[in-house]
Design a protein around this motif. Sequence first.
Motif, PDB file in Angstrom:
ATOM      1  N   ILE A   1      -6.416   1.308 -12.743  1.00  0.00           N
ATOM      2  CA  ILE A   1      -6.551  -0.029 -13.374  1.00  0.00           C
ATOM      3  C   ILE A   1      -5.033  -1.342 -12.886  1.00  0.00           C
ATOM      4  O   ILE A   1      -3.718  -1.062 -13.191  1.00  0.00           O
ATOM      5  N   PRO A   2      -5.664  -1.602 -11.014  1.00  0.00           N
ATOM      6  CA  PRO A   2      -4.370  -1.511 -10.677  1.00  0.00           C
ATOM      7  C   PRO A   2      -3.963  -3.137 -10.948  1.00  0.00           C
ATOM      8  O   PRO A   2      -4.497  -4.208 -11.213  1.00  0.00           O
ATOM      9  N   HIS A   3      -2.295  -3.626 -10.426  1.00  0.00           N
ATOM     10  CA  HIS A   3      -2.404  -4.730 -10.220  1.00  0.00           C
ATOM     11  C   HIS A   3      -3.452  -5.701  -9.432  1.00  0.00           C
ATOM     12  O   HIS A   3      -3.449  -5.338  -7.880  1.00  0.00           O
ATOM     13  N   GLN A   4      -3.737  -6.951 -10.103  1.00  0.00           N
ATOM     14  CA  GLN A   4      -5.593  -7.454  -8.791  1.00  0.00           C
ATOM     15  C   GLN A   4      -4.225  -8.469  -7.864  1.00  0.00           C
ATOM     16  O   GLN A   4      -4.289 -10.006  -8.434  1.00  0.00           O
ATOM     17  N   ALA A   5      -3.957  -8.036  -6.859  1.00  0.00           N
ATOM     18  CA  ALA A   5      -3.763  -9.330  -5.795  1.00  0.00           C
ATOM     19  C   ALA A   5      -4.119  -9.511  -5.014  1.00  0.00           C
ATOM     20  O   ALA A   5      -4.130 -10.894  -4.778  1.00  0.00           O
ATOM     21  N   ASN A   6      -4.919  -8.650  -4.273  1.00  0.00           N
ATOM     22  CA  ASN A   6      -5.383  -8.639  -2.662  1.00  0.00           C
ATOM     23  C   ASN A   6      -6.560  -7.390  -2.774  1.00  0.00           C
ATOM     24  O   ASN A   6      -6.328  -6.377  -3.352  1.00  0.00           O
ATOM     25  N   VAL A   7      -7.467  -8.090  -2.852  1.00  0.00           N
ATOM     26  CA  VAL A   7      -9.229  -6.440  -2.655  1.00  0.00           C
ATOM     27  C   VAL A   7      -8.806  -5.920  -1.711  1.00  0.00           C
ATOM     28  O   VAL A   7      -8.795  -4.865  -2.128  1.00  0.00           O
ATOM     29  N   ARG A   8      -8.357  -6.381  -1.098  1.00  0.00           N
ATOM     30  CA  ARG A   8      -7.180  -5.124   0.829  1.00  0.00           C
ATOM     31  C   ARG A   8      -6.387  -4.169  -0.039  1.00  0.00           C
ATOM     32  O   ARG A   8      -6.190  -2.703   0.539  1.00  0.00           O
ATOM     33  N   ILE A   9      -5.473  -4.688  -0.770  1.00  0.00           N
ATOM     34  CA  ILE A   9      -4.334  -3.659  -1.253  1.00  0.00           C
ATOM     35  C   ILE A   9      -5.407  -3.396  -1.917  1.00  0.00           C
ATOM     36  O   ILE A   9      -4.732  -1.899  -1.892  1.00  0.00           O
ATOM     37  N   ILE A  10      -5.893  -3.678  -3.027  1.00  0.00           N
ATOM     38  CA  ILE A  10      -6.441  -2.333  -4.095  1.00  0.00           C
ATOM     39  C   ILE A  10      -7.404  -1.323  -3.380  1.00  0.00           C
ATOM     40  O   ILE A  10      -7.112   0.025  -3.527  1.00  0.00           O
ATOM     41  N   THR A  11      -8.647  -1.751  -2.608  1.00  0.00           N
ATOM     42  CA  THR A  11      -9.170  -0.263  -1.803  1.00  0.00           C
ATOM     43  C   THR A  11      -7.960  -0.149  -0.296  1.00  0.00           C
ATOM     44  O   THR A  11      -8.055   1.362  -0.494  1.00  0.00           O
ATOM     45  N   GLY A  12      -6.875  -0.350  -0.121  1.00  0.00           N
ATOM     46  CA  GLY A  12      -6.500   0.268   0.802  1.00  0.00           C
ATOM     47  C   GLY A  12      -5.332   1.471   0.048  1.00  0.00           C
ATOM     48  O   GLY A  12      -5.440   2.656   0.189  1.00  0.00           O
ATOM     49  N   THR A  13      -5.032   0.512  -0.818  1.00  0.00           N
ATOM     50  CA  THR A  13      -3.831   1.605  -2.182  1.00  0.00           C
ATOM     51  C   THR A  13      -4.701   3.343  -2.392  1.00  0.00           C
ATOM     52  O   THR A  13      -4.412   4.508  -2.807  1.00  0.00           O
ATOM     53  N   ALA A  14      -6.401   3.037  -2.997  1.00  0.00           N
ATOM     54  CA  ALA A  14      -7.507   3.787  -3.537  1.00  0.00           C
ATOM     55  C   ALA A  14      -7.288   4.830  -2.489  1.00  0.00           C
ATOM     56  O   ALA A  14      -7.459   6.642  -2.477  1.00  0.00           O
ATOM     57  N   ARG A  15      -7.677   4.084  -0.823  1.00  0.00           N
ATOM     58  CA  ARG A  15      -7.315   5.165  -0.223  1.00  0.00           C
ATOM     59  C   ARG A  15      -6.661   5.823   0.461  1.00  0.00           C
ATOM     60  O   ARG A  15      -6.930   7.537   0.762  1.00  0.00           O
ATOM     61  N   LYS A  16      -5.815   5.483   0.341  1.00  0.00           N
ATOM     62  CA  LYS A  16      -4.966   5.922   0.738  1.00  0.00           C
ATOM     63  C   LYS A  16      -4.245   7.283  -0.219  1.00  0.00           C
ATOM     64  O   LYS A  16      -3.678   8.778  -0.146  1.00  0.00           O
ATOM     65  N   LEU A  17      -4.984   7.282  -0.969  1.00  0.00           N
ATOM     66  CA  LEU A  17      -4.949   8.615  -2.785  1.00  0.00           C
ATOM     67  C   LEU A  17      -6.236   9.375  -2.616  1.00  0.00           C
ATOM     68  O   LEU A  17      -5.759  10.283  -3.899  1.00  0.00           O
TER      69      LEU A  17
ATOM     70  N   VAL B   1       0.586  -1.226   0.199  1.00  0.00           N
ATOM     71  CA  VAL B   1       0.226  -0.213  -0.052  1.00  0.00           C
ATOM     72  C   VAL B   1       0.977   1.237  -0.227  1.00  0.00           C
ATOM     73  O   VAL B   1       0.359   2.063  -0.807  1.00  0.00           O
ATOM     74  N   GLU B   2       1.937   1.373   1.220  1.00  0.00           N
ATOM     75  CA  GLU B   2       2.637   2.731   1.057  1.00  0.00           C
ATOM     76  C   GLU B   2       3.324   2.518   0.038  1.00  0.00           C
ATOM     77  O   GLU B   2       3.779   3.883  -1.054  1.00  0.00           O
ATOM     78  N   LYS B   3       3.928   1.373  -0.918  1.00  0.00           N
ATOM     79  CA  LYS B   3       5.069   1.775  -2.341  1.00  0.00           C
ATOM     80  C   LYS B   3       3.926   1.944  -3.501  1.00  0.00           C
ATOM     81  O   LYS B   3       4.151   2.651  -4.176  1.00  0.00           O
ATOM     82  N   LEU B   4       2.470   2.291  -3.391  1.00  0.00           N
ATOM     83  CA  LEU B   4       2.177   1.677  -4.231  1.00  0.00           C
ATOM     84  C   LEU B   4       1.802   3.013  -4.697  1.00  0.00           C
ATOM     85  O   LEU B   4       1.302   4.123  -5.244  1.00  0.00           O
ATOM     86  N   ALA B   5       0.934   3.385  -3.584  1.00  0.00           N
ATOM     87  CA  ALA B   5       0.376   4.698  -3.462  1.00  0.00           C
ATOM     88  C   ALA B   5       2.067   5.718  -3.870  1.00  0.00           C
ATOM     89  O   ALA B   5       1.326   6.882  -4.043  1.00  0.00           O
ATOM     90  N   LYS B   6       2.778   5.732  -2.862  1.00  0.00           N
ATOM     91  CA  LYS B   6       3.881   6.790  -3.290  1.00  0.00           C
ATOM     92  C   LYS B   6       4.677   6.745  -4.623  1.00  0.00           C
ATOM     93  O   LYS B   6       4.028   7.729  -5.390  1.00  0.00           O
ATOM     94  N   SER B   7       4.513   5.663  -5.452  1.00  0.00           N
ATOM     95  CA  SER B   7       4.797   6.093  -6.978  1.00  0.00           C
ATOM     96  C   SER B   7       3.695   5.851  -7.920  1.00  0.00           C
ATOM     97  O   SER B   7       3.925   6.776  -8.681  1.00  0.00           O
ATOM     98  N   THR B   8       2.267   5.971  -7.642  1.00  0.00           N
ATOM     99  CA  THR B   8       1.360   6.907  -8.098  1.00  0.00           C
ATOM    100  C   THR B   8       1.790   7.901  -7.702  1.00  0.00           C
ATOM    101  O   THR B   8       1.156   8.636  -9.421  1.00  0.00           O
ATOM    102  N   VAL B   9       1.442   8.829  -7.036  1.00  0.00           N
ATOM    103  CA  VAL B   9       1.690  10.230  -6.768  1.00  0.00           C
ATOM    104  C   VAL B   9       3.071  10.651  -7.451  1.00  0.00           C
ATOM    105  O   VAL B   9       2.451  11.853  -8.445  1.00  0.00           O
TER     106      VAL B   9
END
Length: 323
Positions: free
Chosen positions: A248-264, A223-231
């Motif tokens: 369109i994120p990597h489809q690994a785990n819905v909790r990672i997907i939602t957590g990253t979206a929330r952080k952004l 979550v931390e690294k994906l959000a930072k790279s997206t920013v």
Amino acid sequence: MIRAQVRGIGHYLPERVVDNDWFTTFLDTSDEWIRSRSGIERRHFAAPGQTTSDLAIHAARAALDDAGMAADDIDAIVLATSTPDLTFPATATIVQAGLGMTRGFAFDVQAVCAGFIYALANANALILSGQAKRVLVIGAETFSRIMNWDDRGTCVLFGDGAGALVLEAAEGDGTNADRGILATDLHSDGRFRDILQVSGGVSSSQTTGHLMMAGKEVFRHAVEKLAKSTVDVMAKAGVTADDIDRVIPHQANVRIITGTARKLSLPMEKVVVTVQDHGNTSAASIPLAMSVARRTDRLHDGELVVTEAIGGGLSWGAVLLRW
């Protein structure tokens, strides 16, 4: 200036569909346990004898058809995979032959689940440098071949599949209103290689090995690294989260997907989620999700799209493009 624009997209999934209940026949698990931790409901497994290149060829043909192109219109193939057909040659060359492509060049990229992001960045660089005008970018995996079927924490998460897109050089104005790839952002940190790896290897053990993952550690980094790279990738292109039409994120785990979206602070209405139907298909997951989104009217011409992924290495990154 030159931009690498998307001309076609396609995907392929093996015929065999495996739902969560299948795992309950030999593991202490349940459909509810798997869904609650990953969001996954089903995945596809390759048939006996069906290889990564087989899946890739199907997806590539679909992308070429969508682009209205033939194999010999392509200058290069960049294929992201961690489950190659052979130690060598590159699976991309097997795909090249399977497509009947008799010109150009083909090579593999190995960055595990971040592989397609790395492949897109490499294909973009080939186009911008003038090395190629049209590049077929593929993500294809048969992760079912490296599962430890006694490990309920990992074997329920992964599936097989392939996705492909065609990039073509075209002129743009040099602004973020251009169609095509606008910015890329790549990272890796080998200090964390042990938290997501496969136990075998040609040089180390002369075996294929099995996937091993420290799930909580991977989640913490993801979550931390994906959000930072997206920013960072948005900043490179001079856009903000409010400008993004589709994630369109990597489809690994819905909790990672939602957590990253929330952080952004990105609403889930903008996020394409297919993990429930495909599981984690590693390097194939992003182009697969792109293709499904396109075919279900969730991805349109002119939309500003950000895509990101993290995988073993650790390797991670993001790409911003206008469809």
